[in-house]
Scaffold this motif. Structure first.
Motif, PDB file in Angstrom:
ATOM      1  N   GLU A 871       0.829  -1.211   0.000  1.00  0.00           N
ATOM      2  CA  GLU A 871       0.000   0.000   0.000  1.00  0.00           C
ATOM      3  C   GLU A 871       0.860   1.256   0.000  1.00  0.00           C
ATOM      4  O   GLU A 871       0.493   2.268  -0.594  1.00  0.00           O
ATOM      5  CB  GLU A 871      -0.925  -0.005   1.221  1.00  0.00           C
ATOM      6  CG  GLU A 871      -2.012  -1.061   1.171  1.00  0.00           C
ATOM      7  CD  GLU A 871      -2.904  -0.980   2.392  1.00  0.00           C
ATOM      8  OE1 GLU A 871      -3.591   0.058   2.566  1.00  0.00           O
ATOM      9  OE2 GLU A 871      -2.904  -1.934   3.190  1.00  0.00           O
ATOM     10  N   SER A 872       1.999   1.218   0.702  1.00  0.00           N
ATOM     11  CA  SER A 872       2.945   2.337   0.698  1.00  0.00           C
ATOM     12  C   SER A 872       4.300   1.826   1.160  1.00  0.00           C
ATOM     13  O   SER A 872       4.413   0.740   1.737  1.00  0.00           O
ATOM     14  CB  SER A 872       2.466   3.491   1.601  1.00  0.00           C
ATOM     15  OG  SER A 872       2.409   3.066   2.945  1.00  0.00           O
ATOM     16  N   TYR A 873       5.341   2.626   0.898  1.00  0.00           N
ATOM     17  CA  TYR A 873       6.715   2.231   1.194  1.00  0.00           C
ATOM     18  C   TYR A 873       7.418   3.294   2.029  1.00  0.00           C
ATOM     19  O   TYR A 873       7.095   4.485   1.939  1.00  0.00           O
ATOM     20  CB  TYR A 873       7.529   2.062  -0.100  1.00  0.00           C
ATOM     21  CG  TYR A 873       7.119   0.900  -0.967  1.00  0.00           C
ATOM     22  CD1 TYR A 873       7.788  -0.318  -0.889  1.00  0.00           C
ATOM     23  CD2 TYR A 873       6.074   1.030  -1.872  1.00  0.00           C
ATOM     24  CE1 TYR A 873       7.419  -1.388  -1.708  1.00  0.00           C
ATOM     25  CE2 TYR A 873       5.691  -0.022  -2.684  1.00  0.00           C
ATOM     26  CZ  TYR A 873       6.375  -1.235  -2.592  1.00  0.00           C
ATOM     27  OH  TYR A 873       6.007  -2.290  -3.375  1.00  0.00           O
ATOM     28  N   GLU A 874       8.379   2.837   2.809  1.00  0.00           N
ATOM     29  CA  GLU A 874       9.350   3.789   3.360  1.00  0.00           C
ATOM     30  C   GLU A 874      10.213   4.241   2.192  1.00  0.00           C
ATOM     31  O   GLU A 874      10.686   3.419   1.396  1.00  0.00           O
ATOM     32  CB  GLU A 874      10.184   3.105   4.450  1.00  0.00           C
ATOM     33  CG  GLU A 874      10.942   4.072   5.347  1.00  0.00           C
ATOM     34  CD  GLU A 874      12.216   4.598   4.713  1.00  0.00           C
ATOM     35  OE1 GLU A 874      12.599   5.740   5.022  1.00  0.00           O
ATOM     36  OE2 GLU A 874      12.807   3.869   3.913  1.00  0.00           O
ATOM     37  N   LYS A 875      10.403   5.524   2.090  1.00  0.00           N
ATOM     38  CA  LYS A 875      11.003   6.129   0.898  1.00  0.00           C
ATOM     39  C   LYS A 875      12.366   5.528   0.537  1.00  0.00           C
ATOM     40  O   LYS A 875      12.623   5.160  -0.617  1.00  0.00           O
ATOM     41  CB  LYS A 875      11.141   7.641   1.134  1.00  0.00           C
ATOM     42  CG  LYS A 875      11.808   8.399   0.027  1.00  0.00           C
ATOM     43  CD  LYS A 875      11.912   9.867   0.408  1.00  0.00           C
ATOM     44  CE  LYS A 875      12.757  10.645  -0.574  1.00  0.00           C
ATOM     45  NZ  LYS A 875      12.907  12.057  -0.160  1.00  0.00           N
ATOM     46  N   VAL A 876      13.253   5.411   1.522  1.00  0.00           N
ATOM     47  CA  VAL A 876      14.600   4.929   1.236  1.00  0.00           C
ATOM     48  C   VAL A 876      14.566   3.467   0.800  1.00  0.00           C
ATOM     49  O   VAL A 876      15.263   3.073  -0.145  1.00  0.00           O
ATOM     50  CB  VAL A 876      15.509   5.107   2.470  1.00  0.00           C
ATOM     51  CG1 VAL A 876      16.857   4.429   2.247  1.00  0.00           C
ATOM     52  CG2 VAL A 876      15.704   6.588   2.767  1.00  0.00           C
ATOM     53  N   HIS A 877      13.745   2.663   1.458  1.00  0.00           N
ATOM     54  CA  HIS A 877      13.706   1.245   1.104  1.00  0.00           C
ATOM     55  C   HIS A 877      13.156   1.045  -0.307  1.00  0.00           C
ATOM     56  O   HIS A 877      13.603   0.141  -1.030  1.00  0.00           O
ATOM     57  CB  HIS A 877      12.869   0.470   2.115  1.00  0.00           C
ATOM     58  CG  HIS A 877      12.912  -1.011   1.889  1.00  0.00           C
ATOM     59  ND1 HIS A 877      14.056  -1.759   2.053  1.00  0.00           N
ATOM     60  CD2 HIS A 877      11.954  -1.899   1.482  1.00  0.00           C
ATOM     61  CE1 HIS A 877      13.811  -3.025   1.773  1.00  0.00           C
ATOM     62  NE2 HIS A 877      12.552  -3.128   1.422  1.00  0.00           N
ATOM     63  N   ARG A 878      12.191   1.863  -0.706  1.00  0.00           N
ATOM     64  CA  ARG A 878      11.676   1.767  -2.080  1.00  0.00           C
ATOM     65  C   ARG A 878      12.801   1.944  -3.096  1.00  0.00           C
ATOM     66  O   ARG A 878      12.942   1.172  -4.047  1.00  0.00           O
ATOM     67  CB  ARG A 878      10.587   2.815  -2.312  1.00  0.00           C
ATOM     68  CG  ARG A 878       9.942   2.749  -3.699  1.00  0.00           C
ATOM     69  CD  ARG A 878       9.446   4.116  -4.162  1.00  0.00           C
ATOM     70  NE  ARG A 878      10.535   5.086  -4.247  1.00  0.00           N
ATOM     71  CZ  ARG A 878      11.388   5.166  -5.266  1.00  0.00           C
ATOM     72  NH1 ARG A 878      11.284   4.321  -6.291  1.00  0.00           N
ATOM     73  NH2 ARG A 878      12.343   6.073  -5.285  1.00  0.00           N
ATOM     74  N   SER A 879      13.644   2.968  -2.872  1.00  0.00           N
ATOM     75  CA  SER A 879      14.743   3.208  -3.799  1.00  0.00           C
ATOM     76  C   SER A 879      15.767   2.080  -3.756  1.00  0.00           C
ATOM     77  O   SER A 879      16.395   1.758  -4.762  1.00  0.00           O
ATOM     78  CB  SER A 879      15.412   4.557  -3.496  1.00  0.00           C
ATOM     79  OG  SER A 879      16.073   4.524  -2.249  1.00  0.00           O
ATOM     80  N   GLN A 880      15.915   1.437  -2.593  1.00  0.00           N
ATOM     81  CA  GLN A 880      16.838   0.312  -2.489  1.00  0.00           C
ATOM     82  C   GLN A 880      16.329  -0.891  -3.281  1.00  0.00           C
ATOM     83  O   GLN A 880      17.124  -1.624  -3.874  1.00  0.00           O
ATOM     84  CB  GLN A 880      17.036  -0.059  -1.023  1.00  0.00           C
ATOM     85  CG  GLN A 880      17.814   0.979  -0.235  1.00  0.00           C
ATOM     86  CD  GLN A 880      17.992   0.591   1.218  1.00  0.00           C
ATOM     87  OE1 GLN A 880      17.272  -0.255   1.740  1.00  0.00           O
ATOM     88  NE2 GLN A 880      18.937   1.218   1.885  1.00  0.00           N
ATOM     89  N   LEU A 881      15.021  -1.097  -3.292  1.00  0.00           N
ATOM     90  CA  LEU A 881      14.467  -2.188  -4.092  1.00  0.00           C
ATOM     91  C   LEU A 881      14.767  -1.972  -5.574  1.00  0.00           C
ATOM     92  O   LEU A 881      15.182  -2.898  -6.285  1.00  0.00           O
ATOM     93  CB  LEU A 881      12.956  -2.293  -3.860  1.00  0.00           C
ATOM     94  CG  LEU A 881      12.508  -2.761  -2.470  1.00  0.00           C
ATOM     95  CD1 LEU A 881      10.987  -2.693  -2.356  1.00  0.00           C
ATOM     96  CD2 LEU A 881      12.990  -4.168  -2.171  1.00  0.00           C
ATOM     97  N   VAL A 882      14.578  -0.741  -6.045  1.00  0.00           N
ATOM     98  CA  VAL A 882      14.905  -0.428  -7.438  1.00  0.00           C
ATOM     99  C   VAL A 882      16.394  -0.667  -7.684  1.00  0.00           C
ATOM    100  O   VAL A 882      16.791  -1.243  -8.700  1.00  0.00           O
ATOM    101  CB  VAL A 882      14.535   1.025  -7.772  1.00  0.00           C
ATOM    102  CG1 VAL A 882      14.991   1.376  -9.186  1.00  0.00           C
ATOM    103  CG2 VAL A 882      13.044   1.256  -7.623  1.00  0.00           C
TER     104      VAL A 882
END
Length: 961
Positions: A871-882
């Protein structure tokens, strides 16, 4: 070309060989209104603008900070990276693996090096296997043979005394005097390799204690593989510097040795800036160096030549005005400013200091304030370089030529803060005003540390405590007994005890008094007191317990230790003493007098705990105070004193001496701190850095271009991130018929995903290590084994608190749907991979919450996870997944697994178009026939490019091809 904004390369005045981008000439007057911290971001964007990772629009957005703050994402390319070994080991293993992959693909592995200077400090490997209490004057709560307390020098007796021999310090040269002649400023020159270990009683150098040697020996034995790998890295990689064990903690070494302030690379100048994996990285902002803490993947990305992305932040200007009260210590100032910033709501913002009061703060004050960022939530707290900074750098060992270039460059690009009131201040998002004049010293007590009392109200407050009913502050002493006096004979003299009399005074270099200035203030006050003829009554139990040998070192090198000793404040040992109740019993005559007269006696200490009766059962009032105030109250002999109007005592010739007469000025403190302490500390650290240490120097390591992987190693393994490395990017493949590996709820943290602590004996990682012949005692921790992808992959989702909706209770388990088995997460993922079945993760809100952790993205990738749908992500972790090659997908607003009727037992097919665009909508089809849309959370074209290449590691590896 064609842009109206062209960076101007200029030569530095009086140093024509030095060149730099004069960004102050871009954008007219806009630059002059930018906060200093934003100017550093702007210079970095101009210098690193390549049209892809950093675009011209990014630089212009920063220049338009006033209107763009909080509205745009901007890239930042820091000048360097600081790592500690737990986060450094996976980064260096990835670089070693990348060399292997580039060689296998036909490239030159020698070209694979970090893109920016990287300093790795080995400071997280030490475990305390051996310990020994250092308290020498403690009572004997544990039984056994009782130790006699050491005799205390009475300040009323002038004759020399014989000092006792040390216990357990055979290297000490025996009893030694504390004569002034051997302790004068500059006379202290005893140096032991690596650390100035001193006999706590005689201040004579001794060999390292047995506990230190044993712990260091085990550290090298337990971590030999990792240390050999680090040493290999330091030999073969460019731009890598390894700070060996036993040198110091990452943030201290960064502050004291690694900081450049201005980089000079082949005569090209630019500002120092840093990101680090240590939470204390923000300390460097006190030196005018922009820096903050990030996660392992972000630092690795910077090492790979990629920027950190952040929302262009608001900048809160903290204006310091007025003059510091002469009785306010550095700790008073730091805590007061911290309180103001916490109330100002600066979370997620930059803070920048300006105003006439800034120049009154020493660099030690500034770095302490900057280090408190987590307390008030700011990203960083920036102090632009000024004359105070330059003076500190001079004492820190910067040569004159380097300082001249530093000052000239910073002034040329308008990054130097001018003390003159006529200079124009930047514009800020908001301004918080702090009057230094309003900061007054406090003590805490008499029963709880949260009950603060202004020193100028101490006398009246204690009187109120006598009147109040028994409780959190009151003692309920009848009015007719509040002025009772009890005479007592002690050592042949008569003394008078009354309510408020001080009987315990302990100067402790505790966690809230680690700033050198407050301990020096106590020493300088003692020096002036002795010179004025003041004494401490001999029945007062005085003590000095430094937090480390370094505290003793700077007290000794500044020449104040003999004066503290003269007043009875002698070094009693190293460790937690008075504040945990480890105080020798009071003299029997004093105890009897207190009990007979029902006297409210007081203890004053510079520690952290002051509960009623904690110090001694007959001492009911206990106050926490700064070290110099502890000495002052000891001299006064009572807390019922108004320092403004009443003298501390009578000095030579019967003259009344007031606290203001002997209190050291801030100028005196700064002078002694900079000239006697700082220069000595920095000289020693520099020698330590250059010499290394014996164990590290003797450690053997290979020198081959490629690391010789040991297939039997359980610490270092070549990871599989580069197994499918190709020279060209590929279009995203559709994810077909994926099973759900985990069905998670809200607020799944990075610690749920990749724990960092001990390895549970029943875990998949434990089974792997056992299969390699290790016993549970040899497992070490996940943090120590971050260089082994086999351990870390098995540790992914191994947290016992993980709540998987398939299981219904906390456990690191899931269901392998083709077989219906309930297995460890790793075991299920392994079966899916053997069956060539892709997997995804379903989650709720705030997936990836918590501290940034590289293996929280790497682990799922190696488990075969192709996408996360949340539903939503912690901002830094989202970029780490990418950054690792996992697609972050988000439910559309108002939708989630429940509203869509998903059970997680379906199979999911995700359709990717040939060309992706930021935040585009994708369709997902389930095995039950349901079709719904989600948002692909790629924020920009750079992220899409990284995803197409299979993540940042593969993207950079292909650049070397």
């Amino acid at each position: 070309p064609g842009s109206p904004y062209q960076p101007v390369i200029e030569a530095l005045e009086n140093h024509p060989q030095k060149k730099f981008y004069n960004v102050s000439k871009l954008g007219g007057s806009k630059y002059d209104t930018l906060p200093y911290s934003i100017r550093v971001l702007f210079e970095s964007s101009v210098r690193n603008c390549d049209g892809f990772l950093v675009k011209e629009t990014d630089a212009m957005n920063i220049l338009d900070w006033k209107t763009k703050q909080n509205h745009v994402e901007v890239p930042f390319c820091p000048a360097r990276v600081v790592l500690q070994d737990f986060t450094g080991i996976p980064a260096m293993v990835d670089f070693a693996a990348m060399r292997e992959a580039v060689r296998n693909a036909g490239g030159d592995p020698v070209k694979v090096n970090p893109a920016c200077p990287t300093d790795l400090t080995v400071d997280h490997s030490l475990q305390i296997d051996f310990s020994k209490c250092a308290i020498q004057n403690a009572p004997n709560p544990g039984g056994g043979e009782s130790q006699k307390p050491l005799a205390k020098l009475s300040p009323l007796k002038a004759q020399p005394r014989k000092l006792p021999l040390c216990r357990g310090q055979s290297g000490c040269r025996g009893s030694c005097g504390t004569g002034e002649s051997s302790r004068s400023s500059g006379a202290f020159s005893a140096q032991i390799e690596n650390t100035p270990i001193l006999c706590p009683f005689h201040l004579q150098p001794v060999p390292e204690p047995e506990t230190v040697l044993k712990n260091q020996e085990l550290e090298f034995g337990r971590n030999r593989e990792r240390l050999q790998f680090f040493k290999w890295s330091s030999k073969v990689f460019e731009n890598i510097s390894i700070i060996p064990p036993e040198t110091g903690m990452a943030h201290q070494v960064n502050l004291e040795y690694l900081s450049r302030v201005v980089f000079d690379v082949k005569d090209f100048l630019y500002p120092d800036s840093v990101v680090g994996t240590d939470s204390h990285t923000t300390m460097v902002n006190g030196l005018g160096i922009l820096g903050w803490g990030v996660g392992g993947i972000e630092t690795e990305a910077v090492m790979l030549g990629m920027p950190v992305t952040l929302t262009l932040p608001e900048v809160v200007g903290c204006e310091l005005t007025g003059t510091v009260s002469p009785f306010a210590t550095s700790i008073d100032i730091v805590l007061s400013i911290t309180k103001h910033l916490r109330q100002a709501d600066v979370a997620g913002k930059f803070v920048e200091f300006f105003g006439s009061g800034v120049s009154q703060l020493s660099v030690a004050d500034r770095t302490t304030i900057a280090n408190m960022c987590p307390e008030y939530g700011a990203i960083l707290s920036f102090f632009p370089v000024d004359n105070v900074t330059l003076k500190h750098l001079k004492h820190a060992g910067f040569d004159t030529a380097k300082l001249e270039v530093t000052e000239a460059y910073l002034k040329a690009v308008k990054l130097f803060r001018n003390d003159e009131s006529s200079s124009r201040e930047p514009e800020y998002s908001q301004v918080v005003q702090v009057s230094l004049s309003s900061i007054i010293p406090y003590v805490s007590g008499p029963k709880r540390s949260q009950d603060r009392v202004a020193v100028n109200n101490m006398k009246s407050d204690f009187q109120a405590c006598l009147n109040e009913k028994s409780g959190v502050k009151g003692f309920q002493i009848a009015a007719e007994k509040q002025n009772d006096i009890v005479p007592v004979q002690y050592e042949g003299n008569e003394y008078k005890l009354s309510h408020g009399c001080v009987v315990i005074a302990a100067v402790i270099s505790c966690t809230n008094n680690c700033n050198p200035s407050v301990m020096l203030a106590a020493g300088l006050l003692a020096k002036k007191a002795v010179e004025a003829g003041l004494v401490v009554k001999p029945y007062i139990r005085t003590s000095l317990s430094p937090g480390s040998g370094m505290v003793t070192h700077y007290l000794s090198s500044s020449g104040v230790l003999p004066y503290l000793s003269k007043l009875g404040f002698e070094v009693v040992g190293y460790g937690c003493s008075t504040c945990v109740g480890n105080t020798a019993p009071l003299p029997e005559a004093i105890r009897n007098a207190i009990k007979q007269g029902d006297i409210i006696a007081c203890g004053v200490l510079s520690g952290t705990k002051n509960f009623e009766g904690r110090l001694c059962d007959c001492v009911r009032a206990n106050y926490l105070a700064s070290p110099p105030l502890v000495v002052a109250y000891a001299i006064a002999g009572t807390v019922r004193i108004d320092f403004e109007t009443e003298p501390l005592g009578t000095g030579f010739n019967g003259k009344s001496i007031y606290l203001r007469d002997i209190w050291p000025t801030r100028k005196e403190l700064h002078t002694v701190e900079e000239e006697c302490v700082i220069s000595s500390m920095f000289k020693e650290l520099k020698e330590k850095m250059e010499k290394g240490n014996k164990r590290w120097n003797l450690l053997e390591a290979p020198e081959s271009t490629l690391f010789p992987w040991d297939l039997k190693s359980t610490y270092i393994r070549c990871p599989s991130f580069f197994d499918k490395l190709a020279k060209e990017p590929v279009s995203p493949h559709a994810v077909e018929n994926a099973h759900v590996l985990l069905y998670l709820g809200d607020s799944v943290t990075t610690d749920h995903i990749s724990p960092a602590g001990s390895i549970a004996r029943s875990s998949a990682a434990a089974k792997y290590l056992t299969s390699k012949g290790l016993t549970p005692r040899e497992f070490n921790s996940y943090g120590a084994r971050r260089g082994n992808d086999a351990v870390m992959t098995r540790g992914t989702f191994a947290n016992i608190k993980l709540l998987n909706k398939f299981i219904g209770k906390p456990a690191p388990k899931t269901i392998h749907f083709p077989s219906g088995q309930t297995l460890d997460v790793f075991e299920a993922a392994e079966l899916y991979q053997k069956e060539s079945i892709p997997v995804i993760i379903l989650a709720g809100k705030k997936y990836g919450l918590g501290s940034s952790r590289d293996w929280a993205a790497k682990g799922p990738f190696l488990l075969g996870v192709k996408a996360v749908l949340a539903e939503s992500y912690e901002k830094v972790h989202r970029s780490q997944l990418v950054g690792i090659g996992i697609a972050p997908l988000q439910f559309r607003p108002g939708e989630n697994s429940s509203t869509l009727g998903l059970t997680g037992r379906e199979q999911f097919s995700i359709l990717f178009p040939p060309e992706l665009s930021p935040r585009m909508t994708l369709d997902i089809k389930t095995s039950t026939g349901k079709v719904f849309s989600v948002i692909a959370l790629f924020e920009n074209h750079m992220e899409i490019t990284l995803y197409k290449y299979g993540g940042s590691l593969n993207f950079v590896a292909r650049r070397f091809l």
